[in-house]
Each structure stands twice: as C-alpha cells, then as structure tokens.
Design an enzyme around this catalytic site. Structure first.
Site, PDB file in Angstrom:
ATOM      1  CD  GLU B 330      36.702  38.679  36.323  1.00  0.00           C
ATOM      2  OE1 GLU B 330      37.640  37.956  36.743  1.00  0.00           O
ATOM      3  OE2 GLU B 330      36.810  39.434  35.333  1.00  0.00           O
ATOM      4  CG  HIS B 331      34.554  34.861  35.187  1.00  0.00           C
ATOM      5  ND1 HIS B 331      35.853  35.314  35.290  1.00  0.00           N
ATOM      6  CD2 HIS B 331      34.027  35.495  34.110  1.00  0.00           C
ATOM      7  CE1 HIS B 331      36.098  36.172  34.305  1.00  0.00           C
ATOM      8  NE2 HIS B 331      35.009  36.310  33.580  1.00  0.00           N
ATOM      9  CG  ASP B 364      36.237  34.796  29.047  1.00  0.00           C
ATOM     10  OD1 ASP B 364      35.704  35.516  29.913  1.00  0.00           O
ATOM     11  OD2 ASP B 364      37.049  33.883  29.308  1.00  0.00           O
ATOM     12  CG  HIS B 423      17.807  76.022  50.777  1.00  0.00           C
ATOM     13  ND1 HIS B 423      19.004  76.657  51.009  1.00  0.00           N
ATOM     14  CD2 HIS B 423      18.104  74.933  50.021  1.00  0.00           C
ATOM     15  CE1 HIS B 423      19.985  75.966  50.411  1.00  0.00           C
ATOM     16  NE2 HIS B 423      19.457  74.916  49.802  1.00  0.00           N
TER      17      HIS B 423
END
Lengths: 433, 433
Positions: B330-331, B364, B423
């Site tokens: 994360e960090h 943070d 289509h």
C-alpha cells in the site's frame, strides 16, 4: 401481433411500471455457490490434477495431463489460416479500429514540481498478467475476444492468458482466429469455475493472473465474485439492453431491427424505444409485426420483447432525455436530428450511438469503442471496459528538504488531532529546520 | 528486546515465510452476514422507521423522527469555528494540497473525427450523488473526510452525503470541521450497515446515492459488498501496510518511526523494512528497542510488529526491488540515494514515498495524493482513490453516411459469423449505398 408493452409517461402509474420493467437482480443461489466454492477449493488444494478432473467431468474430455489442456499458439495461427478471407478481413478491420480507439484511452504518467522543489505525480503501469474468459458453445463470440484482449495489449500487459471451454473437445475456429489477431499469449481449453479458480490461484501449468475479465455463465460469474480481492475482475454483467431515443423521423424498420438486435441475444435482453410521437410508435410496432416473422431468432426476440421490452411515449424530447438518464442504459441510440446537442445532456449511458446511421450493432463489432459496457443502470457509476482497466496508478511523492518542513508542520497538527503520535513524530523528524 | 522477525532472502524457506507473512483473508462470518442482510431488508422495507430504530438500538440514541438524524450545515460551520486556529490552518493547508493534486487527475472528454466524417469519442461525466461513510468513535479521522470528499467535489459531484455514527449522540468536532472545509452537502448521524443500506436504497429522508465510499468496520464492509451492483463502492480495504526500502543510509530512528507509524493504526497493521545491509537492519532494530517505550500507542505497535512486522535482508538492491514488487505494498518508502531511478522499476505500489525526507505520514495528511490506497497486494491491479472514481465515461459513436457503409460491411460479416442476423441486418440497413 407482437406483444410489446406500450407505456406513457403521462399515465399515473408510469414510474412504478418503469421500475418494474427495469428491475433485475442477479442472484446466485446456494447450490451454485456451494458448487463453485467446492471447485475453487479443489483447484487451490490439488491444482492441475483437479483442473483435469473437472474438465473431463464437465466438458466431456479425456485429458490425461494438464499439458493436454493448453492450445498451442500454432493452433491459433492454423485457425486464422483456415477461415474464409472475408472473415479474416473483417477481423482485421475490427481489430484495427478497436486498437486505434483504445490507443486514445491509454493513461500516461505525470508529475509536477512545486515551488519548494517537492515533486508530486502519478506513475501509470500495466498489469503484469491478465486472464480472459471466453465462453464456449453457443455464446462463443469472437468479437468478445477482440474487445477484451486488444485493450489489455494496448495497455502493455505482457502476458494475456485466455481460457475457453471446448465441450467435447470442439474448438471454435473463429474464436481462435480472433485470439490470434488480438495477440493473446497463451490459451487453455478450460472453462467454468475451475478455469476462473486456476487463473486466480494458479496451478502447476496455468500461471496465476492479476485480473480476470470476460463474460460467462452463472458459475463463471459466481466464481469471479468469489475470487475478487485475490485478483481484480471486470464488472459482472446483467442482460444486454438497448434504449432507442427517436424523434420519429428515422425509418421505423431500422428502429425495429435495432430493437431486435438486442432482443436476439437472449430472452432476458431489454429493448426499449422512447419517443414523443404516438403515431411513430405505432409505425415501429407495425414494423416489428412485419419483420419479426422474417428473423432467424424470432422466438428469442419475441420472448424478450414481450417480457422485457417497451415502447414508451413521452410528452416531449426534454422528458425523453430525462427518461433516458433515469434508465442509464448500456446502449443508447440517439436517432434524432441533432444528436450531438442531445448527447451533451446525457449523464448516464454505457455507449451513445448518435444519428440515424449509427446502428448499435456497429459498436458491437467494429466502430472502435468497447462493447463491454455497464448494464442494469450501473452506467450511473461505471464505465465501458477500456485500456484503463488494464493499467493502474501509483502516487508519487518526493519531498524536498524545504517541502518536508512545511508538510511536517501540517501533518503533525492533524496527526496529533487524531491521536496518532508516531505519525506526528515520523513527520517531525523530517521537518527539523 | 522488541520482538520483530528478521528474514533473509538467502534462506531456503524465505518464500513460504514471506507468503505466510503477507497472508490476509478478510472473511465475514455467517452471523455478520445474517445481521447485515436483516438490517438491509429492514431499511428497504421500512425506510426511515427502521433507520431510527437501528440507530437508537446500536448507537444509544433517542431519536424520535428521522429528521432528528440530520446534522444541519450550520452545525458543521459551528464546529469549524470552535476548533483551534492551528487545526483550522492545518485542515486548510491539507485540503488545498489534496485539491490541487486532485485537479491533475480530472478526466476530460475527448473525440476525434475519421477521414470519412465518422466521430468517435469518450464523454466524461461526474456521478450525480455520492455517499461518504465516516467511522465514529476511536477511528474517527478528519483526514479521511478530506481524502474522500475532496476528489468527489473536484470531480463535480453535485451532492455529497456524509454519514457518521455518533454513539451516545457524541459528535467529533474535527470531523465536522473537515466536512465543512471539504464541501460536504448533507450529513446524517447514522452509521453501520443501516447507514450503508439507507444510502444504497434511499429512505424518506436519506436520498439514494450512486456510489458509497469510505472506511468502516466489518458490518460496514459487509454491507458495502452486499449493496454493490445497486450502487458502486470503493475498495474494501484490509489492514494498513508500509514497506520501507532503505539503502542503509537514512537515520535508523527515522525508519523505526516510519514502521511505528503504520503499526500504531491497529494490531493487524503491517510494517516491513527491506534492506541489503545486515548491520543497518541491526541499527533499526536497536532504534525500535530504544524508541518503542516512548510511544503513546506502544502496546498496539509492539503487537503489530511482533505479529505482522519484519525486517528483511536481501542480497542487493536489485533483489530488494524484486521483493517490493512481489509485496505490492500500500505504502512504499524508497529511502535511498536515487529514488527516482528506483521508482521507475517499481511496478506495484499504492503510493511511492521517495527520498529520505518523505515520511509516509506526510502522505496520510497533506502531501496531496490520496491516502485511500490498495492494500493486501491489490496494488497489482488497483489504484489509489481519485477523482476518476467519481467520474465515469460514455463511449461516443457518430457514423457518417460514408462511415456507415464501411462499418456495416465488417459488422455484417462478423455478426453472421456469430449467427446474430438481426445485428447484421440492423447494420446493413445503414450500409446501403
């Protein structure tokens, strides 16, 4: 006469009728969940051995070793060489257009430097390895291979692993040819929850991926939900939908056929026309009656139109736009005089097909934008599949000595306000002048 | 001595040790699921009446009417005026920096026109209404309000609804002040699964939103998972993590404090140092021993370091980068001589903190990039929370008459190859020359 409901926004009961029409909850029942969880546990515990077992059992194979399950790249090229030249050319044109559009979506890294020398930015990187699920059997769509694989390759994903079940060992040549033209790296002839589990956790022969994309049946969808977190997944799609907004001046046969083109997918597909012109709505209904008997998939179309279709009459074009925004459709056709002006007022739609010449079906195959789109009103908060789904971002922070002093001051006050003193002291160390 | 494990990549058992260290499965047990499903059913069935009941029961309130649950905007302003000037200033600096960074993330619409006049593009719009969950009690973090609310507002979300439980009626002034400074539009004093359900489905007083973001306990996380599809949600986060890469030349006290700053969040938080220098690892261990007794939250820190922390010795910096990419933290702190060169080799991380002056704690609170980041190795496939999470894209396709001819040809071949003749015919109508 074809049995498609006609609604009118002026009716008192319109909103509840519309809510009922749009309601769709996809629920995996307990039996499905239990089966899927058992399969996942099997793959996690026994790897290749379980993968071979499940494939033999569910797909009617007699694979002896996991190595038998891989389809070599030469086989893809062989499929490519076998298909008719018209299909080769169509796949190439489509792939080229999808690739060209995807290139516009590619995210780039950026950064900026503040006056005190602190650098902030965002570093973009591709995913390392992606799994692409391709359904087998009747829903084996080569266009789906292009739409999922090409954005991943444009993003720069080095390794793209495709899985496709081959019930009874039968291969779909057009699907393999599409894999060839899209640059798929490896293909395994496995499917179902066992293929999803193998991609998520890896086995001795199937390498674990970082994200799994692509459509599948309820077992595949349930497995994808179950492994989410271990790997990324794309959206879990509901039935396909089209909403046609028309000012009453497009050939009604064209609009009827556009409604059919969604309805022919399956009985749950949703086709809706919204228009302020009652006489035009009657004309489209007449076109539906006229053309339906000529359609190869008329039974599926008739069921879908009856169960989930609607022709909605509105008071005026303003209200028509309101209804479209409420419905937040997967596919939105603006078959009107000035579609660019109207598109600016559309807040929620997966893809917007503008003008009388833009059949939604063109977007399904070759216009360029992706045909994997948010369904069931999720366009309120989500986007088409794109290159960005195969990239991710890392924030960059590089404090200069001077920048650290300023930031430490602010961080310290807020950290102490939250009672997190290690945070405060860690910042303060750097902030000493 | 502090009890933090020391691992060495040269040891034979290293990889299994690392796997065990990183293993984290967040599972909501049956009791939690049942409780949450009952609460959701209650809110869907009885709206405000259920919301008042649940809030009185779980948060110890005596609300009589749902209107009592709304915190008026004047109350936010009042909170803002009551807090000390140092906190006002810190909130303003932080909000300004978060906003400035967020502006760089804003996606813009684009389009291009092909030689034959066909237009392709992507229209970007903001979500209409977003819900922001803010935990009450001990984990009430004003910084979290800034980080979730400001990107939504920069994206242009017209209506941002915050919910925050106020157990016993107690309000956190700093949280309300942060809501004021972030431009939150409405605040309801509700929490738990009932707040999530109210935001997802709406009640008479709480308007339904399109997406719910923000952290919460296991009931909130379970409720968010349950309503996903009805609304969008942000990631469901695991415990916070830091990985510090150091070349052995940063003050070991600084690195010890950085490890503490994650560890103080809670006992499950993960702090890891990776470094090729054995003597430096010993120095950091000594700093940990020295500083730990001085920390206010030393018991939480000690538990987290013992249970989930590690100091990992590598062979060299190349291997250090490999370990970092495997962990996909994360960090990620790159406390090294040339962090810019190293950052280019990082493939997976939520946020990268470069250089010896960049304490993770600055990120943070106030560096600018978001502190809501992918945890538990999900940085392999996901990104920080950002403005883009509050925007979505609609594809644009506007075929010219000439473009329709070309596209119809390709679409027709591929649609017929897939057996989808409606289509094909829908495209062919437009392709007649």
């Amino acid at each position: 006469m074809t049995d498609i409901r006609i609604l009118n926004t002026a009716d008192e009961g319109f909103q509840p009728q519309l809510d009922a029409l749009l309601a769709w909850e996809s629920v995996s029942d307990k039996a499905v969940n239990d089966t899927v969880n058992n399969i996942i546990d099997g793959i996690r515990g026994r790897g290749d051995a379980a993968l071979v077992d499940f494939t033999n059992r569910f797909d009617g194979w007699q694979a002896e070793r996991a190595a038998d399950l891989e389809i070599p790249r030469e086989r893809l090229e062989q499929a490519w060489k076998q298909i008719p030249q018209s299909q080769q050319q169509a796949l190439q044109v489509a792939a080229g257009r999808v690739r060209a559009y995807a290139e516009h979506q590619k995210m780039e890294s950026w950064s900026y430097t503040e006056a005190d020398g602190t650098l902030l930015g965002q570093q973009v990187s591709s995913l390392d390895r992606v799994g692409l699920y391709v359904p087998g059997g009747k829903a084996a769509y080569p266009s789906s291979v292009l739409m999922n694989a090409i954005p991943a390759k444009v993003a720069g994903v080095p390794e793209l692993i495709m899985v496709v079940p081959t019930p009874g060992g039968e291969l779909n040549e057009l699907v393999l040819a599409a894999a060839h033209v899209s640059g798929v790296d490896r293909v395994f002839a496995v499917g179902g929850a066992q293929a999803v589990a193998a991609l998520a956790f890896g086995t001795e022969s199937v390498p674990p991926v970082d994200k799994i994309v692509g459509p599948g049946n309820i077992y595949v969808a349930t497995a994808k939900r179950a492994v989410f977190g271990q790997v990324g997944i794309d959206m879990v799609a509901g039935p396909s939908e089209i909403l046609v907004v028309c000012d009453g001046k497009t050939d009604p046969d064209w609009i009827a056929m556009d409604l059919f083109s969604q309805a022919e997918h399956d009985e749950d597909a949703q086709s809706i026309l919204v228009c302020p012109d009652a006489s035009y709505i009657a004309q489209v209904a007449a076109s539906i009656d006229k053309l339906l008997p000529t359609m190869e998939r008329r039974e599926i179309i008739a069921t879908a139109l009856r169960v989930r279709g609607a022709l909605i009459q509105t008071r005026d074009m303003d209200e028509t736009v309101e209804v479209a925004n409420f419905i937040a459709p997967e596919h939105l056709e603006l078959s009107v005089e000035d579609p660019e002006a109207m598109a600016k007022r559309i807040r929620h739609a997966g893809a917007i097909f503008m003008g009388r010449y833009t059949a939604e079906a063109m977007g399904d195959y070759c216009a360029g934008p992706n045909h994997v789109l948010p369904t069931s009103r999720t366009a309120r908060f989500s986007s088409p599949l794109g290159v960005y789904d195969f990239q991710k971002r890392s924030s960059l922070i590089f404090a200069s000595a001077a920048g650290a002093v300023t930031m430490a001051e602010t961080a310290s006050v807020l950290a102490r306000g939250e009672g997190l003193t290690a945070h405060a002291r860690s910042a303060e160390y750097r902030g000493k002048k």
